[in-house]
Design an enzyme around this catalytic site. Structure first.
Site, PDB file in Angstrom:
ATOM      1  N   SER A   1       0.727  -1.237   0.118  1.00 21.04           N
ATOM      2  CA  SER A   1      -0.175  -0.045   0.021  1.00 21.04           C
ATOM      3  C   SER A   1       0.810   1.169  -0.079  1.00 21.04           C
ATOM      4  O   SER A   1       1.523   1.442  -0.838  1.00 21.04           O
ATOM      5  CB  SER A   1      -0.860  -0.029   1.127  1.00 21.04           C
TER       6      SER A   1
ATOM      7  N   ASP B   1     -10.130  -4.011  -5.346  1.00 21.71           N
ATOM      8  CA  ASP B   1      -9.243  -2.926  -4.539  1.00 21.71           C
ATOM      9  C   ASP B   1      -9.331  -1.656  -5.424  1.00 21.71           C
ATOM     10  O   ASP B   1      -9.067  -1.673  -6.387  1.00 21.71           O
ATOM     11  CB  ASP B   1      -8.007  -3.601  -4.374  1.00 21.71           C
TER      12      ASP B   1
ATOM     13  N   HIS C   1      -8.180  -5.233  -0.523  1.00 19.85           N
ATOM     14  CA  HIS C   1      -6.813  -4.536  -0.025  1.00 19.85           C
ATOM     15  C   HIS C   1      -6.696  -4.972   1.177  1.00 19.85           C
ATOM     16  O   HIS C   1      -7.418  -5.274   1.820  1.00 19.85           O
ATOM     17  CB  HIS C   1      -7.162  -2.998   0.045  1.00 19.85           C
TER      18      HIS C   1
END
Length: 305
Positions: free
Chosen positions: A152, A246, A276
């Site tokens: 991320s 996501d 995610h």
């Protein structure tokens, strides 16, 4: 995955964006290990510090499966530049260290909103340079066999650090990116499709970036949005693992395309039906264990090949 999402909804926790940054960090940390695989034991686990350019002592955690001289992965945790820590990604880093046969240095870069852009990027790059240089001999790791990784927001930091490494001629064997944030603006089809989550919502992304960015102009800086980099020719080969459901999946694909167009070798994996943050849900989601194994295999090949 649907079952996990349903259980999350039933738990009735307030979304992180409804909390102060301090409360959000505590809530994220409390939930971080719930769905993790069992934590592997390792021969070396050491808490250390690296001096940032402004003198701040950046906490890092060094993992290694043996006391041999091993290649090293510098790892940056996710959390929207606002939450997350060495502790929240402890199990993942242990698994990667064990399965890739490498040392891992997990970096506790400074977080927003107390520390705005580009502090996280600066801390990340300062850590990379130290580990590739004097830190390698001090900590008995092989700085000449170096990989960068993150998930991320940490994937953003790894990708931007890989560009900086290219710019100074520092060899990097692999950039290993789990569902990285790559774009200046959250306007892709996948951002529209998954605006209401699950887990990562448009409101949460807005909350993170409102605390991190000094102004809208920061969005155009490639250290925040590596897709904005003028030229990625010659950066490290990439392994990119994305989640199908996501908001950031489209920008991950776009970055893989950008690298390939510049002649950079890319191994792109899109894990179907997952969201995610899935890579830290190995107790419940088989794809998480698969993704960890795929990433570790790529690391082992790049660092030991």
């Amino acid at each position: 995955m649907a079952g996990v999402v349903e259980r999350m909804a039933r738990a009735g926790q307030l979304p992180l964006n409804a909390l102060t940054a301090e409360e959000a960090r505590a809530a994220y940390e409390k939930g971080a290990g719930v769905l993790e695989v069992p934590k592997p034991g390792l021969a070396r686990v050491e808490d250390l510090r690296i001096a940032a350019r402004d003198g701040f002592a950046i906490p890092v955690r060094l993992y290694a499966p043996s006391h041999d001289l091993l290649p090293v992965l510098v790892y940056f945790h996710g959390g929207g530049f606002t939450v997350g820590s060495v502790r929240t990604h402890d199990t993942l880093c242990r698994v990667l260290s064990r399965d890739a046969g490498c040392a891992v240095v997990s970096v506790d870069y400074r977080l927003a909103p107390a520390h705005k852009f580009p502090t996280a990027s600066d801390d990340a790059w300062d850590a990379v340079q130290f580990i590739a240089g004097q830190g390698a001999s001090q900590w008995q790791v092989d700085g000449a066999r170096l990989a960068l990784g993150g998930d991320s927001a940490g994937g953003t930091l790894a990708a931007s650090s890989a560009i900086m490494a290219r710019d100074i001629g520092l060899p990097v064997a692999l950039q290993m990116l789990f569902y990285p944030g790559m774009a200046a603006h959250q306007d892709t089809d996948s951002h529209q499709r998954f605006a209401d989550g699950p887990l990562l919502t448009r409101a949460l992304i807005d909350y993170f970036f409102a605390g991190y960015l000094r102004s809208e102009a920061d969005r155009d800086d490639w250290r925040f949005a590596p897709l904005n980099a003028d030229d990625v020719e010659g950066v490290a080969p990439a392994w990119i693992g994305l989640a199908e459901c996501d908001p950031v999946v489209d920008e991950g694909i776009a970055y893989a395309d950008k690298l390939r167009a510049a002649g950079v070798p890319v191994d792109l994996e899109i894990y179907r039906g997952v969201i995610h943050e899935f890579v830290k849900m190995g107790r419940a989601i088989p794809e998480a264990v698969t993704a960890q194994a795929d990433a570790a295999r790529a690391l082992r090949g790049a660092l030991h090949g």
